[in-house]
Design a protein around this motif. Sequence first.
Motif, PDB file in Angstrom:
ATOM      1  N   GLU A 115       0.899  -1.218  -0.026  1.00 34.77           N
ATOM      2  CA  GLU A 115       0.011   0.017   0.041  1.00 34.77           C
ATOM      3  C   GLU A 115       0.886   1.401   0.080  1.00 34.77           C
ATOM      4  OE1 GLU A 115      -3.413  -2.193   2.684  1.00 34.77           O
ATOM      5  OE2 GLU A 115      -3.198  -0.083   2.934  1.00 34.77           O
ATOM      6  N   LEU A 116       1.832   1.166  -0.963  1.00 36.30           N
ATOM      7  CA  LEU A 116       2.595   2.623  -1.073  1.00 36.30           C
ATOM      8  C   LEU A 116       1.505   3.445  -1.548  1.00 36.30           C
ATOM      9  CD1 LEU A 116       5.484   1.182  -3.075  1.00 36.30           C
ATOM     10  CD2 LEU A 116       5.581   1.545  -0.508  1.00 36.30           C
ATOM     11  N   LYS A 117       1.947   4.730  -0.825  1.00 36.60           N
ATOM     12  CA  LYS A 117       1.050   5.957  -1.128  1.00 36.60           C
ATOM     13  C   LYS A 117       2.061   7.074  -1.608  1.00 36.60           C
ATOM     14  CE  LYS A 117      -2.472   5.827   2.242  1.00 36.60           C
ATOM     15  NZ  LYS A 117      -3.070   6.104   3.564  1.00 36.60           N
ATOM     16  N   ARG A 118       1.597   7.614  -2.893  1.00 34.35           N
ATOM     17  CA  ARG A 118       2.445   8.524  -3.698  1.00 34.35           C
ATOM     18  C   ARG A 118       2.224   9.844  -3.155  1.00 34.35           C
ATOM     19  NH1 ARG A 118       3.869   8.821 -10.052  1.00 34.35           N
ATOM     20  NH2 ARG A 118       3.920  10.889 -10.166  1.00 34.35           N
ATOM     21  N   GLU A 166      -1.449   5.711   8.911  1.00 32.55           N
ATOM     22  CA  GLU A 166      -2.163   4.789   9.895  1.00 32.55           C
ATOM     23  C   GLU A 166      -1.950   3.275   9.497  1.00 32.55           C
ATOM     24  OE1 GLU A 166      -6.124   5.978  10.867  1.00 32.55           O
ATOM     25  OE2 GLU A 166      -6.816   4.080  11.344  1.00 32.55           O
ATOM     26  N   ILE A 167      -1.611   2.547  10.610  1.00 28.36           N
ATOM     27  CA  ILE A 167      -1.519   1.126  10.270  1.00 28.36           C
ATOM     28  C   ILE A 167      -2.778   0.417  10.019  1.00 28.36           C
ATOM     29  CG2 ILE A 167      -0.850  -1.019  11.543  1.00 28.36           C
ATOM     30  CD1 ILE A 167       1.643   0.810  10.731  1.00 28.36           C
ATOM     31  N   PRO A 168      -2.884  -0.228   9.006  1.00 31.75           N
ATOM     32  CA  PRO A 168      -4.339  -1.037   8.715  1.00 31.75           C
ATOM     33  C   PRO A 168      -4.574  -2.374   9.473  1.00 31.75           C
ATOM     34  CG  PRO A 168      -2.834  -1.378   7.071  1.00 31.75           C
ATOM     35  CD  PRO A 168      -2.312  -0.628   7.970  1.00 31.75           C
ATOM     36  N   MET A 169      -3.445  -2.750   9.720  1.00 32.17           N
ATOM     37  CA  MET A 169      -3.655  -4.178  10.386  1.00 32.17           C
ATOM     38  C   MET A 169      -2.610  -4.326  11.298  1.00 32.17           C
ATOM     39  SD  MET A 169      -3.870  -7.524   7.861  1.00 32.17           S
ATOM     40  CE  MET A 169      -2.393  -7.682   7.241  1.00 32.17           C
TER      41      MET A 169
END
Lengths: 183, 225
Positions: B176-179, B195-198
């Motif tokens: 889940e790289l955010k650009r 935010e950590i999703p899991m």
Amino acid sequence: MWTLDEERIIGLFLARDQKALEETQKSCGALLLRAALRVLGSRADADECINDALMILWQNIPPAVPTSFRAYACKVVRNVALKRLEHDLAQKRSINASVPIEELEAVLSDERAAEKMSDAEFSQTLDSFLRKLSQEARIVFLKRYFFFDTVPEIARDLNISESKVNSMLFRARKKLREEYEKE
Amino acid sequence: MKIGRITRALGEIDEAYIQEVFDYKKSERSKFTMSKKKLFSIALAAAIAMISAVMVAADSDILPRIESKCLGISHFIPLKTEHAYLKMTPPDKRYTKLTYDESGHATISIDKDKNFAIGNALEVRLRNNGEMFFFEKGDKFKVRIEVDLNAEGIKHPEGVYLEFGRIWAVDDKPHELKRFDFDDDVNGVLEFTYEIPMTNEYDFYIMSNSSDFVHVKSINIDKIS
């Protein structure tokens, strides 16, 4: 090193005093019952299993003098319960044990390789694997695959998340596979 | 269902292992949790955060350095072994260990021909006694990355971007790289909340567009909740 209670009980065994069995029940009966129930799922079967285990303890001590009586008794009960489980095909009543057993045995993907190992080699590899684990990882592993605790129980007992328990078990099984593949 | 060999072999292990399970008391478990919580109550997640990267031309005499400051050092609980290190790929694929002194400062010097800016990827790895940290679902981090858009080596400053994500322990890959584009940002500063999703173990991953080397001035990763 024995607790005072264990020392007293072992003393009774060595003196061939049958009170040893009664005292074993008083001292670690709940622990042994839990160990048997985990595998067999039925109270009646578990009680019978404990009776058989007490007989084995009586026959084995002496000459065996275990360093940890509770741990030794747990091993005996577990082994008796597993023999009973296999013999009676009682897996339908032992949901707790069947899942961890299947998880663990899936580690040996190439069963032919494992079959070539002698019992001593097999046990040595397992021992080497356990020694290399961190204390927490080892405890999680044994709680799951020796005591057949469920993942939520382990998480609650150790005050960690279920995800962490699952992750630790996954990594431990992977390391165990690597140990056996090395041999 | 068959009782397999491993299950049986576990029945013959040394009793000391079983005794260890009995002896692993609740008090020790809560102590472990408490020290983890304490650890996270400080800016330890930002322990390797602030990095001043110096880009040195091939013929420069100046020895390049990476400096890192452990924020919140007054509350820092020293860990027993390595606790933070950087891995830069490429050109340098090795891990460089940062060791913090009591003042919370760590400096390492590297050969001058190495490029310290993020060429492709920077992995930020935190460890406690060699073990990864578990981040809980919902844990939030404030991330601040400062780059020098005017630095030598950037051919297309209007096209510089960074990707930020996490490396999952289970598969050791970034997810889940955010650009984040720097197009509209003249100051070269990115700030965002991650935010950590899991719940699981993670390292952090930062990557720039591969056509340019980005001169990184500082990176801060602070755990805020």
